[in-house]
Design an enzyme around this catalytic site. Structure first.
Site, short mmCIF file in Angstrom:
data_model
loop_
_atom_site.label_atom_id
_atom_site.label_comp_id
_atom_site.label_asym_id
_atom_site.label_seq_id
_atom_site.Cartn_x
_atom_site.Cartn_y
_atom_site.Cartn_z
N ASP A 30 0.67 -1.38 0.12
CA ASP A 30 -0.07 0.04 0.12
C ASP A 30 1.09 1.39 -0.07
O ASP A 30 1.87 1.21 0.56
CB ASP A 30 -0.91 0.05 1.25
CG ASP A 30 -2.06 0.90 1.13
OD1 ASP A 30 -3.29 0.56 1.07
OD2 ASP A 30 -1.78 2.20 1.12
N ILE A 31 0.67 2.27 -0.74
CA ILE A 31 1.43 3.55 -0.97
C ILE A 31 1.23 4.38 0.30
O ILE A 31 2.17 5.22 0.75
CB ILE A 31 0.84 4.39 -2.09
CG1 ILE A 31 1.71 5.33 -2.57
CG2 ILE A 31 -0.56 5.08 -1.71
CD1 ILE A 31 1.55 5.92 -4.01
N ASN A 84 -13.09 -3.43 2.35
CA ASN A 84 -14.12 -2.34 2.50
C ASN A 84 -14.83 -2.17 1.42
O ASN A 84 -14.41 -2.45 0.02
CB ASN A 84 -13.06 -0.94 2.55
CG ASN A 84 -12.46 -0.86 3.96
OD1 ASN A 84 -12.82 -1.35 4.96
ND2 ASN A 84 -11.23 -0.30 3.57
N GLY A 90 -15.55 2.74 4.11
CA GLY A 90 -14.06 3.07 3.92
C GLY A 90 -13.37 2.85 2.37
O GLY A 90 -12.16 3.31 2.37
N GLN A 91 -13.90 2.26 1.77
CA GLN A 91 -13.70 2.22 0.41
C GLN A 91 -13.42 3.59 -0.56
O GLN A 91 -14.23 4.38 -0.86
CB GLN A 91 -14.65 1.38 -0.52
CG GLN A 91 -13.87 0.95 -1.97
CD GLN A 91 -14.71 -0.14 -2.55
OE1 GLN A 91 -15.78 -0.47 -2.04
NE2 GLN A 91 -14.21 -0.65 -3.65
N HIS A 97 -10.12 -4.88 -3.67
CA HIS A 97 -8.75 -5.27 -2.83
C HIS A 97 -9.01 -5.98 -1.70
O HIS A 97 -9.82 -5.46 -0.87
CB HIS A 97 -7.93 -3.95 -3.08
CG HIS A 97 -8.55 -2.79 -2.33
ND1 HIS A 97 -9.38 -2.08 -3.37
CD2 HIS A 97 -8.32 -2.27 -0.93
CE1 HIS A 97 -9.87 -1.06 -2.36
NE2 HIS A 97 -9.33 -1.03 -1.09
N HIS A 99 -6.96 -5.84 1.79
CA HIS A 99 -5.79 -5.37 2.78
C HIS A 99 -5.26 -6.50 3.43
O HIS A 99 -6.17 -7.31 3.92
CB HIS A 99 -6.50 -4.27 3.76
CG HIS A 99 -6.88 -2.99 3.02
ND1 HIS A 99 -6.08 -1.72 2.62
CD2 HIS A 99 -7.99 -2.75 2.46
CE1 HIS A 99 -6.68 -0.90 2.15
NE2 HIS A 99 -7.94 -1.37 1.98
P1 5GP Z 1 -9.67 1.46 0.46
O1 5GP Z 1 -9.67 2.68 1.35
O2 5GP Z 1 -10.39 1.66 -0.93
O3 5GP Z 1 -10.16 0.17 1.08
O4 5GP Z 1 -8.06 1.15 0.12
C1 5GP Z 1 -7.53 1.62 -0.79
C2 5GP Z 1 -5.89 1.66 -0.62
O5 5GP Z 1 -5.09 1.91 -1.80
C3 5GP Z 1 -5.47 2.64 0.47
O6 5GP Z 1 -5.03 2.03 1.65
C4 5GP Z 1 -4.52 3.70 -0.39
O7 5GP Z 1 -3.45 3.95 0.46
C5 5GP Z 1 -4.23 2.59 -1.43
N1 5GP Z 1 -3.60 3.21 -2.53
C6 5GP Z 1 -4.30 4.20 -3.32
N2 5GP Z 1 -3.53 4.42 -4.35
C7 5GP Z 1 -2.56 3.86 -4.61
C8 5GP Z 1 -1.40 3.76 -5.54
O8 5GP Z 1 -1.45 4.30 -6.21
N3 5GP Z 1 -0.50 2.61 -5.25
C9 5GP Z 1 -0.77 1.97 -4.05
N4 5GP Z 1 0.20 1.09 -3.78
N5 5GP Z 1 -1.54 1.84 -3.03
C10 5GP Z 1 -2.53 2.91 -3.52
#
Ligand code: 5GP
Ligand code: ZN
Length: 111
Positions: A30-31, A84, A90-91, A97, A99
């Site tokens: 994750d970034i 999520n 939280g998505q 994806h 986590h």
């Molecule tokens: P969500 O909140 O949708 O469950 O999680 C999305 C996740 O994707 C977040 O934890 C966010 O930091 C990660 N993320 C968003 N954009 C990028 C990206 O360009 N590269 C990577 N490696 N992670 C990303």
């Protein structure tokens, strides 16, 4: 999907170091890590949310991918998997994806 950031990672349009890659999924860090270990497992095929996947076999492969990723990252004995679904849950990225979080004590229930 052309404007999806995770599809761009799958298609190598965004350069991202992969932890693993199979015909069905990729795993990468994750970034914005929320724990010492924070990886994501995503299907290569675009589905917006868990509710949109109609392929039960693929679901199993993704969960197995989470397990194998945890093992590869050396955290197989203590890790949390999260999916999520929906903005209020939280998505933020609408390409499903899983986590994988580990490396610190994780509170339950999450906020
Ligand atoms: P969500 O909140 O949708 O469950 O999680 C999305 C996740 O994707 C977040 O934890 C966010 O930091 C990660 N993320 C968003 N954009 C990028 C990206 O360009 N590269 C990577 N490696 N992670 C990303
Ligand atoms: Zn996508």
């Amino acid at each position: 999907m052309s404007d999806c950031i995770f599809c761009k990672i799958v298609n190598k349009q965004i350069d991202t170091k992969l932890i693993s890659e199979t015909d069905d999924y990729v795993a990468f860090n994750d970034i914005s890590p929320q724990a010492p270990v924070h990886a994501l497992v995503i299907p290569k095929k675009h589905f917006s949310t868990l509710n949109d996947i109609d392929d039960v076999e693929l679901m199993g492969k993704l969960l197995n991918g989470a397990k194998e990723t945890a093992e590869k990252l050396g955290v197989k004995d203590n890790y949390r998997t999260i999916i999520n679904t929906g903005a209020e849950a939280g998505q933020a990225v609408f390409h499903i994806h899983i986590h994988i979080l580990a490396g610190r004590p994780l509170l339950w229930p999450p906020g």
